[in-house]
Design an enzyme around this catalytic site. Sequence first.
Site, PDB file in Angstrom:
ATOM      1  N   GLY A 172      -2.574 -57.366 -26.616  1.00  0.00           N
ATOM      2  CA  GLY A 172      -2.025 -58.432 -25.805  1.00  0.00           C
ATOM      3  C   GLY A 172      -0.546 -58.642 -26.101  1.00  0.00           C
ATOM      4  O   GLY A 172       0.071 -57.884 -26.851  1.00  0.00           O
TER       5      GLY A 172
ATOM      6  N   HIS B  82      -6.663 -64.718  -2.524  1.00  0.00           N
ATOM      7  CA  HIS B  82      -5.967 -63.933  -1.501  1.00  0.00           C
ATOM      8  C   HIS B  82      -4.460 -64.164  -1.479  1.00  0.00           C
ATOM      9  O   HIS B  82      -3.959 -65.237  -1.793  1.00  0.00           O
ATOM     10  CB  HIS B  82      -6.539 -64.278  -0.116  1.00  0.00           C
ATOM     11  CG  HIS B  82      -6.324 -65.723   0.252  1.00  0.00           C
ATOM     12  ND1 HIS B  82      -5.186 -66.174   0.865  1.00  0.00           N
ATOM     13  CD2 HIS B  82      -7.111 -66.813   0.070  1.00  0.00           C
ATOM     14  CE1 HIS B  82      -5.259 -67.473   1.061  1.00  0.00           C
ATOM     15  NE2 HIS B  82      -6.423 -67.893   0.585  1.00  0.00           N
TER      16      HIS B  82
END
Length: 215
Positions: free
Chosen positions: A69, A137
């Site tokens: 990370g 979206h």
Amino acid sequence: MLIVGAKGFAKEVLEVLHQLNQIENLVFFDDVNHDIKGSLYGKFPILKTTTEASNYFNTTDNRFTIGIGNPVLRKKLYDKFSSLGGVFTSTISPLASIGCYGNCIDIGTNIMTGTVITSDVLIEKGTLINLNCTIGHDSVIGQFVELSPGVHISGNCNIGDYAVLGTNATILPKLTIGKNVIIGAGSVVTKNIPDNCVAFGTPAKIIKELIPLEF
């Protein structure tokens, strides 16, 4: 494939490659932790030098992914292993749900089990999307972003390069999170967040300014 790192998140990337049945000739690279050597799980060699990594790229498999990370560190590792001849490669769990329409996923992305990506989502280079995240979206996720487990990004959002979203953070629709931003775990973001800061809370408020990145 070579996984950069041999602890923590690197072992979760191994699980994704196992799901994909892509563990043949798999190796790890770790030149930091001296307590691990030889092989991981008695099966996967751990390389310790850049010479070994370069030889692996030249003779066995030129693909690499990053099992660590931290967006800034991931960018530096991308530059380092690309310079050795490696090809930055995505690892995408087959147990993630990725919509069939309009999505674009750039190189070197890690997408973990349980993630849901709907439609018309752009995910840029080197981004880490952890377990059980959702991305709505028409959203754009920038380069080397880190989404911790359970992050929820609503539709029409824009997440800037090198941002880190903490576990279970929620971004409401049509918002922009700036470059080099940290959103604290469990926060609910209800308004745009500018570059170079830390925000936390419900609703999220800026609690600290950060030094701009020099990339």
